[in-house]
Scaffold this motif. Structure first.
Motif, short mmCIF file in Angstrom:
data_model
loop_
_atom_site.label_atom_id
_atom_site.label_comp_id
_atom_site.label_asym_id
_atom_site.label_seq_id
_atom_site.Cartn_x
_atom_site.Cartn_y
_atom_site.Cartn_z
N ASP A 189 0.68 -1.14 0.10
CA ASP A 189 -0.02 0.02 -0.11
C ASP A 189 0.96 1.05 -0.10
O ASP A 189 0.61 2.33 -0.75
CB ASP A 189 -0.76 0.05 1.22
CG ASP A 189 -1.92 -1.04 1.23
OD1 ASP A 189 -2.22 -1.55 0.15
OD2 ASP A 189 -2.57 -1.41 1.98
N TYR B 116 -15.96 9.88 2.73
CA TYR B 116 -16.37 9.13 3.97
C TYR B 116 -17.87 9.57 4.42
O TYR B 116 -18.31 9.46 5.63
CB TYR B 116 -15.50 9.50 5.33
CG TYR B 116 -14.51 8.17 5.49
CD1 TYR B 116 -14.69 7.22 6.12
CD2 TYR B 116 -13.56 8.16 4.58
CE1 TYR B 116 -13.58 6.02 6.23
CE2 TYR B 116 -12.36 7.19 4.73
CZ TYR B 116 -12.66 6.08 5.34
OH TYR B 116 -11.67 5.07 5.59
N LEU C 112 -7.02 3.59 11.38
CA LEU C 112 -7.18 2.86 9.91
C LEU C 112 -8.06 3.61 9.10
O LEU C 112 -7.56 3.70 7.70
CB LEU C 112 -7.82 1.64 10.16
CG LEU C 112 -7.09 0.62 10.69
CD1 LEU C 112 -7.89 -0.66 11.12
CD2 LEU C 112 -5.95 0.14 9.98
N CYS C 113 -8.84 4.55 9.20
CA CYS C 113 -9.59 5.37 8.41
C CYS C 113 -8.74 6.54 7.90
O CYS C 113 -8.94 6.90 6.69
CB CYS C 113 -10.94 6.01 9.11
SG CYS C 113 -12.32 4.56 9.15
N ASP D 131 -6.30 5.33 5.54
CA ASP D 131 -7.04 4.88 4.25
C ASP D 131 -7.47 6.25 3.41
O ASP D 131 -7.16 6.39 2.23
CB ASP D 131 -8.60 4.16 4.36
CG ASP D 131 -9.41 3.94 3.48
OD1 ASP D 131 -9.03 3.42 2.46
OD2 ASP D 131 -10.20 4.38 3.27
N ALA E 12 -4.31 7.06 1.90
CA ALA E 12 -3.90 6.10 0.70
C ALA E 12 -4.59 6.40 -0.46
O ALA E 12 -4.22 5.95 -1.57
CB ALA E 12 -4.14 4.69 1.17
N GLY E 13 -5.80 7.13 -0.23
CA GLY E 13 -6.80 7.08 -1.47
C GLY E 13 -6.21 8.13 -2.51
O GLY E 13 -6.63 7.97 -3.77
N VAL F 28 -4.65 0.57 2.97
CA VAL F 28 -5.97 0.40 2.40
C VAL F 28 -6.70 -0.92 3.04
O VAL F 28 -6.49 -1.67 2.74
CB VAL F 28 -5.85 0.27 0.74
CG1 VAL F 28 -7.08 -0.11 0.16
CG2 VAL F 28 -4.98 1.31 0.15
N PRO F 29 -7.40 -0.71 3.95
CA PRO F 29 -8.30 -1.59 4.72
C PRO F 29 -9.06 -2.46 3.80
O PRO F 29 -9.85 -1.66 3.11
CB PRO F 29 -8.97 -0.87 5.79
CG PRO F 29 -8.92 0.36 5.36
CD PRO F 29 -7.81 0.66 4.42
N ARG F 30 -9.09 -3.63 3.69
CA ARG F 30 -10.05 -4.29 2.76
C ARG F 30 -11.35 -5.21 3.91
O ARG F 30 -12.15 -5.28 3.62
CB ARG F 30 -9.47 -5.46 1.97
CG ARG F 30 -8.72 -5.06 0.90
CD ARG F 30 -7.18 -4.55 1.03
NE ARG F 30 -6.64 -3.97 -0.09
CZ ARG F 30 -5.37 -3.50 -0.27
NH1 ARG F 30 -4.71 -3.43 1.04
NH2 ARG F 30 -4.94 -3.14 -1.21
N ARG G 5 -17.54 2.71 -2.12
CA ARG G 5 -17.29 1.60 -1.69
C ARG G 5 -18.52 1.19 -0.75
O ARG G 5 -19.16 1.82 -0.07
CB ARG G 5 -16.03 1.79 -0.66
CG ARG G 5 -14.54 1.93 -1.56
CD ARG G 5 -13.55 1.93 -0.38
NE ARG G 5 -13.61 3.15 0.10
CZ ARG G 5 -12.55 3.84 1.26
NH1 ARG G 5 -11.67 2.56 1.13
NH2 ARG G 5 -12.50 4.77 1.55
#
Length: 264
Positions: free
Chosen positions: A79, A122, A169-170, A173, A176-177, A211-213, A242
């Motif tokens: 990532d 978000y 984590l958010c 993310d 990372a976006g 990038v959390p899956r 998403r």
């Protein structure tokens, strides 16, 4: 090419590594944590001057070969390496727009598990009946409250469970976006939270990239009791949206709790 962020990201990744992590001898006592610039340049096979200019935001656009070498030298995750490439080669970001009709149809079919759709900023933009049973009806909330990231950092909003873990984590993310700072909506959200939340500012400054899956959400519901739910995060190809789907392992108290919500 975002030279300033590229340099800042390289500095942050260099600072977290020790000589032993990179297979180097510790050498003389270090006054600052992390690898030296000369050590990163050596590991990547580039000149020290070139690497210094990259960190200072003055360097030319690095080639894919150099970026790959830096990724190896700095022990980047997949990532993080993708983020490094995106900084040097900004990619087209899917535009904002309505939720695709096929995603809405899928959301309606998910009638036994909570599910929702979020956009790149978000914002909660679509949801099903089971999500209403889990968190209340977002239709009655203000647009600001429907933003999932704002809620995580709202000290007046009583969110139980693993809020701090989800917040970290958010934020990772969101970075990372790659939509910051080009997307005005994401930029405004980041600027607002930097001004209002020291916790967000600390996490944003850490430049963590993930990038959390799959996430795990823990909460206590007034009817279903304690819940531990797995959240699958499914990207919608060609769109910013998403789909988030919450499930529980069969036979667990959380699975029984979801059944209670289904009949509530």
């Amino acid at each position: 090419m975002d030279r300033a962020e590229l340099g800042a990201f390289l500095r942050s990744r260099r600072a977290r590594l020790q000589a032993a992590d990179a297979g180097l001898a510790p050498g003389p006592r270090r006054q600052t944590p992390g690898l030296r610039r000369a050590e990163v340049a050596l590991l990547a096979g580039i000149s020290v001057d070139y690497y210094v200019r990259l960190e200072q935001g003055r360097g030319p656009r690095p080639s894919d070969q150099v970026l790959t070498a830096l990724g190896r030298a700095l022990r980047l995750t997949a990532d993080e390496h993708a983020y490094l490439l995106r900084l040097a080669r900004p990619a087209f970001a899917p535009p904002s727009g309505p939720v695709p009709a096929n995603v809405l149809r899928l959301l309606d079919r998910l009638d036994d598990v909570p599910a929702m759709v979020i956009n790149a900023g978000y914002d909660l933009v679509a949801w099903n009946r089971m999500l209403v049973a889990l968190i209340g009806d977002p239709a009655g909330w203000s647009p600001r409250r429907r933003n999932r990231l704002r809620r995580l950092f709202d000290t007046g909003d009583k969110i139980t469970g693993n809020r701090l873990e989800l917040a970290r984590l958010c934020v990772a993310d969101l970075r990372a976006g790659g939509r910051y700072p080009a997307d005005p909506v994401v930029r405004a959200l980041v600027d607002e939270l930097l001004d209002t939340s020291p916790e967000f500012a600390r996490l944003w400054a850490a430049r963590e990239v993930v990038v959390p899956r799959t996430l795990t959400k823990r909460t206590v519901h007034p009817v279903a009791g304690p819940l531990e739910l797995d959240c699958e995060i499914l990207a919608v190809p060609g769109h910013e949206h998403r789909l988030l789907v919450y499930t529980a392992a069969p036979g667990t108290p959380s699975a029984e709790g979801l059944k209670l919500l289904l009949t509530a």
